[in-house]
Design an enzyme around this catalytic site. Structure first.
Site, PDB file in Angstrom:
ATOM      1  N   GLU A  35      28.467  12.967   4.282  1.00 55.58           N
ATOM      2  CA  GLU A  35      29.747  12.315   4.592  1.00 55.58           C
ATOM      3  C   GLU A  35      30.411  11.823   3.311  1.00 55.58           C
ATOM      4  O   GLU A  35      29.745  11.252   2.444  1.00 55.58           O
ATOM      5  CB  GLU A  35      29.489  11.131   5.526  1.00 55.58           C
ATOM      6  CG  GLU A  35      30.629  10.854   6.464  1.00 55.58           C
ATOM      7  CD  GLU A  35      30.856  11.985   7.465  1.00 55.58           C
ATOM      8  OE1 GLU A  35      31.819  12.747   7.253  1.00 55.58           O
ATOM      9  OE2 GLU A  35      30.084  12.103   8.430  1.00 55.58           O
ATOM     10  N   THR A  37      31.439  13.644   1.029  1.00 53.04           N
ATOM     11  CA  THR A  37      31.002  14.476  -0.104  1.00 53.04           C
ATOM     12  C   THR A  37      31.972  15.625  -0.359  1.00 53.04           C
ATOM     13  O   THR A  37      31.985  16.176  -1.454  1.00 53.04           O
ATOM     14  CB  THR A  37      29.601  15.068   0.158  1.00 53.04           C
ATOM     15  OG1 THR A  37      29.601  15.650   1.460  1.00 53.04           O
ATOM     16  CG2 THR A  37      28.519  14.007   0.085  1.00 53.04           C
ATOM     17  N   ASP A  38      32.793  15.980   0.635  1.00 54.42           N
ATOM     18  CA  ASP A  38      33.597  17.211   0.441  1.00 54.42           C
ATOM     19  C   ASP A  38      34.606  17.072  -0.696  1.00 54.42           C
ATOM     20  O   ASP A  38      34.745  17.974  -1.510  1.00 54.42           O
ATOM     21  CB  ASP A  38      34.224  17.729   1.745  1.00 54.42           C
ATOM     22  CG  ASP A  38      35.234  16.830   2.412  1.00 54.42           C
ATOM     23  OD1 ASP A  38      35.339  15.649   2.032  1.00 54.42           O
ATOM     24  OD2 ASP A  38      35.926  17.308   3.333  1.00 54.42           O
ATOM     25  N   GLY A 128      41.599  12.277  17.947  1.00 55.09           N
ATOM     26  CA  GLY A 128      41.548  11.033  17.192  1.00 55.09           C
ATOM     27  C   GLY A 128      40.230  10.279  17.258  1.00 55.09           C
ATOM     28  O   GLY A 128      40.191   9.086  16.978  1.00 55.09           O
ATOM     29  N   GLY A 130      37.378  11.637  15.702  1.00 56.28           N
ATOM     30  CA  GLY A 130      36.544  12.092  14.598  1.00 56.28           C
ATOM     31  C   GLY A 130      35.900  13.448  14.835  1.00 56.28           C
ATOM     32  O   GLY A 130      35.113  13.908  14.015  1.00 56.28           O
ATOM     33  N   LEU A 131      36.224  14.121  15.939  1.00 54.49           N
ATOM     34  CA  LEU A 131      35.701  15.484  16.151  1.00 54.49           C
ATOM     35  C   LEU A 131      36.650  16.525  15.573  1.00 54.49           C
ATOM     36  O   LEU A 131      36.458  17.720  15.748  1.00 54.49           O
ATOM     37  CB  LEU A 131      35.460  15.775  17.639  1.00 54.49           C
ATOM     38  CG  LEU A 131      34.408  14.944  18.360  1.00 54.49           C
ATOM     39  CD1 LEU A 131      34.019  15.607  19.678  1.00 54.49           C
ATOM     40  CD2 LEU A 131      33.161  14.741  17.516  1.00 54.49           C
ATOM     41  N   SER A 134      42.448  17.939  14.915  1.00 51.80           N
ATOM     42  CA  SER A 134      43.551  18.457  14.088  1.00 51.80           C
ATOM     43  C   SER A 134      43.152  19.783  13.448  1.00 51.80           C
ATOM     44  O   SER A 134      43.937  20.737  13.447  1.00 51.80           O
ATOM     45  CB  SER A 134      43.978  17.438  13.036  1.00 51.80           C
ATOM     46  OG  SER A 134      42.903  17.052  12.220  1.00 51.80           O
ATOM     47  N   GLU A 166      47.457  20.727   6.966  1.00 45.65           N
ATOM     48  CA  GLU A 166      47.203  19.299   7.249  1.00 45.65           C
ATOM     49  C   GLU A 166      47.682  18.430   6.080  1.00 45.65           C
ATOM     50  O   GLU A 166      48.282  17.382   6.271  1.00 45.65           O
ATOM     51  CB  GLU A 166      45.703  19.089   7.505  1.00 45.65           C
ATOM     52  CG  GLU A 166      45.352  17.661   7.812  1.00 45.65           C
ATOM     53  CD  GLU A 166      44.483  17.475   9.054  1.00 45.65           C
ATOM     54  OE1 GLU A 166      44.167  18.451   9.744  1.00 45.65           O
ATOM     55  OE2 GLU A 166      44.130  16.321   9.329  1.00 45.65           O
ATOM     56  N   ASP A 178      36.519  19.982   7.451  1.00 44.70           N
ATOM     57  CA  ASP A 178      36.902  20.115   8.862  1.00 44.70           C
ATOM     58  C   ASP A 178      37.364  21.531   9.190  1.00 44.70           C
ATOM     59  O   ASP A 178      36.952  22.118  10.185  1.00 44.70           O
ATOM     60  CB  ASP A 178      38.033  19.131   9.208  1.00 44.70           C
ATOM     61  CG  ASP A 178      37.606  17.686   9.027  1.00 44.70           C
ATOM     62  OD1 ASP A 178      36.416  17.448   8.764  1.00 44.70           O
ATOM     63  OD2 ASP A 178      38.479  16.807   9.137  1.00 44.70           O
TER      64      ASP A 178
END
Ligand code: ADP
Ligand code: MG
Length: 374
Positions: A35, A37-38, A128, A130-131, A134, A166, A178
């Site tokens: 998390e 890290t991207d 909205g 967190g899955l 978008s 995005e 994502d």
């Protein structure tokens, strides 16, 4: 742009009223480990959700764009004055239409002539929480465009365009995870992703384990501002350490000389990358669970992106028999938690943790396993 709302959702068949249309879909994602890290060029391990967003599309018989979301019961019309993808007219889209229009516009910039379009969106990815609904919307839109207009685009290039949609059109300064997860992951395996090289590997989940995801019910209000603050802190830490990105720091002790809070932020990122590299070595469910719980502690104490509700949910999960480990998932400041548990136990454990959490006044909801709520 005009935006209208309908009471009952309109199906794709009703929306296209007998005309033929092209359909594509894409999943949401849950990040199991790795998390924040991207954007540090690091490593992560997302998995796709069984929940998907479906985009149906047809070339319109008049100019302009008409996008309808059955999820929101909302329709956006714009560019009717002879506009095309590069010239939508004065009434450029707002709201959910920006994500779709961003994809169209970016394809236009790559030389694809996009005509006026009718687009229908439907989804069972929760918005909205967190899955990454978008990313699911962007990837499904680009898949539908790829097929409708016969565009040559591989799945990595498609994910990168979705990310740009995005960033440039929805104004969210997101990393690449994502969209890569939505474009390349499936719901049965983990996707190991290297954000620098964009190399991916499909890996099985730890043996005899399954996933629980619980929405805390707390909206991610501070997320955007704190996210940008953390990104800036990581950039400063990397530049003080003389590396292009924190991914290049392989020894966790190297961050100790940094001033606070950069020391803590960098320690999270460097240790989180190491946890992902540990987890891809085919570890047991118990070990994977320990890495998840260690990730939560690091996000809470060093990265400071957790909140009380997420800490309570993680504590409840970890205290439940059959749970190997748990952590917040997504950027933090609200949203969801993910846990790894004994195979076959996820539905019961998830339901019981949600019940106990809500008995204390919370409004959590079980997002995975998906069949448990339908
Ligand atoms: P997340 O990606 O974690 O679900 P975001 O805030 O990044 O949360 O994205 C949610 C936004 O994406 C929604 O407010 C909406 O504008 C858009 N969106 C996602 N899915 C849909 C959908 N099915 N229909 C319309 N808009 C959607
Ligand atoms: Mg999102």
């Amino acid at each position: 742009m005009t935006q209208t709302y309908t009471q009952a959702p309109i199906s794709a068949a009703e929306f296209f009223a007998g005309r033929s249309y092209t359909q594509a879909s894409a999943p949401g994602r849950v990040n199991l480990l790795g998390e924040h890290t991207d954007y540090n060029d690091g490593f992560m391990l997302p998995i796709a959700t069984p929940q998907r967003t479906t985009v149906s599309m047809a070339i319109g018989d008049e100019p302009g764009f008409r996008f309808y979301s059955a999820t929101l019961g909302s329709e956006a019309r714009f560019g009717g004055g002879g506009g095309d993808s590069n010239n939508p007219g004065e009434d450029a889209p707002t709201g959910f239409a920006r994500y779709i229009f961003g994809c169209i516009r970016l394809l236009g910039e790559r030389g694809v002539a996009v005509p006026g379009l009718r687009v229908h969106v439907d989804s069972n990815v929760p918005l909205g929480t967190g899955l990454s609904s978008s990313a699911a919307l962007e990837v499904a839109t680009l898949r539908a465009l790829r097929s409708l207009l016969a565009v040559e685009l591989d799945d990595v290039a498609l994910a990168l365009l979705a990310q740009q949609a995005e960033i440039q059109y929805a104004g969210v300064n997101c990393g690449v995870m994502d969209q890569m997860a939505s474009s390349l992951a499936d719901a049965e395996n983990m996707l190991f992703l290297d954000a620098r090289t964009l190399a991916t590997r499909i890996l099985p989940l730890p043996a005899a384990a399954e996933i629980i995801v619980i929405d805390s019910g707390v909206a991610r209000t501070l997320e955007a501002s704190k996210y940008n603050e953390r990104r800036a802190e990581c950039e400063r830490a990397a530049s003080m350490l003389g590396v292009p990105a924190l991914r290049d720091v392989v020894d966790v002790d190297a961050v100790e000389a940094l001033p606070e809070p950069l020391r803590q932020r960098a320690r999270h990122v460097v240790s989180e990358d190491l946890r992902v590299l540990d987890a891809i070595g085919g570890v047991s469910a118990a070990h994977f669970g320990q890495l998840m719980s260690a990730s939560h502690a690091s996000l809470r104490d060093d990265y400071e992106v957790s909140i009380g509700a997420l800490d309570s949910l993680v504590a409840l999960l970890c205290a439940t028999d059959g749970v190997h480990g748990a952590r917040l998932t997504g950027a933090g400041f609200g949203g969801a938690c993910v846990a790894l548990c004994r195979k076959g136990a996820a539905a019961d454990i998830g339901a019981s943790v949600v019940k106990r959490f809500n008995a204390g006044g919370g409004s959590a909801g079980l997002l995975l396993p998906y069949s448990a709520i339908h």
